[in-house]
Design a protein around this motif. Sequence first.
Motif, PDB file in Angstrom:
ATOM      1  N   SER A   1      53.434  27.533  53.724  1.00 14.51           N
ATOM      2  CA  SER A   1      52.873  28.893  53.672  1.00 14.51           C
ATOM      3  C   SER A   1      54.007  29.920  53.746  1.00 14.51           C
ATOM      4  O   SER A   1      53.926  30.995  53.180  1.00 14.51           O
ATOM      5  CB  SER A   1      51.843  29.105  54.788  1.00 14.51           C
TER       6      SER A   1
ATOM      7  N   PRO B   1      56.682  28.412  49.589  1.00 15.92           N
ATOM      8  CA  PRO B   1      56.002  27.384  48.784  1.00 15.92           C
ATOM      9  C   PRO B   1      56.945  26.326  48.205  1.00 15.92           C
ATOM     10  O   PRO B   1      56.531  25.204  47.969  1.00 15.92           O
ATOM     11  CB  PRO B   1      55.340  28.192  47.665  1.00 15.92           C
TER      12      PRO B   1
ATOM     13  N   GLU C   1      52.110  22.363  56.497  1.00 17.62           N
ATOM     14  CA  GLU C   1      51.304  23.487  55.998  1.00 17.62           C
ATOM     15  C   GLU C   1      51.950  24.834  56.319  1.00 17.62           C
ATOM     16  O   GLU C   1      52.030  25.727  55.469  1.00 17.62           O
ATOM     17  CB  GLU C   1      49.883  23.424  56.572  1.00 17.62           C
ATOM     18  N   LYS C   2      52.398  24.969  57.545  1.00 18.89           N
ATOM     19  CA  LYS C   2      53.021  26.241  57.949  1.00 18.89           C
ATOM     20  C   LYS C   2      54.335  26.464  57.182  1.00 18.89           C
ATOM     21  O   LYS C   2      54.659  27.587  56.808  1.00 18.89           O
ATOM     22  CB  LYS C   2      53.293  26.264  59.457  1.00 18.89           C
TER      23      LYS C   2
ATOM     24  N   ASP D   1      56.085  28.170  60.583  1.00 20.55           N
ATOM     25  CA  ASP D   1      56.017  29.307  59.649  1.00 20.55           C
ATOM     26  C   ASP D   1      57.245  30.202  59.819  1.00 20.55           C
ATOM     27  O   ASP D   1      57.826  30.664  58.837  1.00 20.55           O
ATOM     28  CB  ASP D   1      54.710  30.110  59.822  1.00 20.55           C
TER      29      ASP D   1
END
Length: 361
Positions: A307, A310, A303-304, A240
């Motif tokens: 997030s 995008p 996924e990170k 992330d």
Amino acid sequence: AAEMDADFRQLMELADKHSKLAVRTNADTPHDAATARAFGAVGIGLCRTEHMFFEDNKIKAMREMILATDTEGRRKALAKLLPIQTEDFKGIFRAMKGLPVTVRLLDPPLHEFVPQTESGQVELAKAMGVEPKVVHDRVEQLHELNPMLGHRGCRLGNTYPEITEMQTRAILGACLELKKEGIETHPEIMIPLVGVVEEFKQQARVIRETAEALFKEQGDRIDFLVGTMIEVPRAALTADEIGKEADFFSFGTNDLTQMTFGYSRDDVNTFLPTYLDKKILKVDPFQQLDQRGVGQLVQMGAEKGRSAKPTIKLGICGEHGGDPSSVEFCHRVGLNYVSCSPFRVPIARLAAARAAVEDKK
Ligand code: PEP
Ligand code: MG
């Protein structure tokens, strides 16, 4: 490849219609790039630049660069490498005819570039105009017990940013020269072995500043992306943070497998065959992605990353990118592309289509 028969071509085109995953290739030479294009690759997902230095005149300059004891010495050797690298990249971009090309910055285990023999060291000292002892001491200083976990990837670029500057100039300089010939290029510069976001930020800053200086000198510019390999477990865990900074991720599942299991890639020659015999492992995790373990890190990283951004582009360029069951996993995780060796491109295209069709069912 140019003679791929018509039925096969038709089958492949049909496969592509269903796929959600694009198939790119891992290629470091114009020849491999052209082969992969003929097999339908839609870009290069990994161009490993360390292989380009192994030819005669380049390895000498590379050794002088690594063994130099100061920045000035390194810059002198890098100045010799710049025009050679620029030609290398021109060849690759030309072969890909405007398709995206991900060029990875230097990632050798350092010992591969250090002369190991006494006579090699003496010869190099002569070329550098220094006493043999200077080279000998520097070799000792650079010695590592475990080079695969050591001073490689962006650790090298962060210690010696002038290497990153030279490679950035070579990549974007090649693109600017081709632009004058009317050839389109889509360069994507990839930073290897990132584990801490600051490693990425400092390298990305060097790349962007070097690019701006070059564009100013040349009075022209090129659009480019800056992204990272996700191949150190910590990079997947902190994707992330890294995703805020990077334009794309490419999962390097060779290193990610090595570091998640704590195996060395060389262990295929030592105890891994016994492990397979005894069914401690069902399959070789370097060949087929370990979905239960390593796969979780890939999924988490994806996924990170998404997030944080995008629009981030996600791919995979480890050996698993050409293995059908691993390709199916990449489809499920929602990656944008897989990248594999040229001769595995058709297999990957079929596997990508199959995964999409199964998914619809
Ligand atoms: C990887 O680690 O998966 C990768 C593609 O890089 P390399 O094999 O060059 O370390
Ligand atoms: Mg790697």
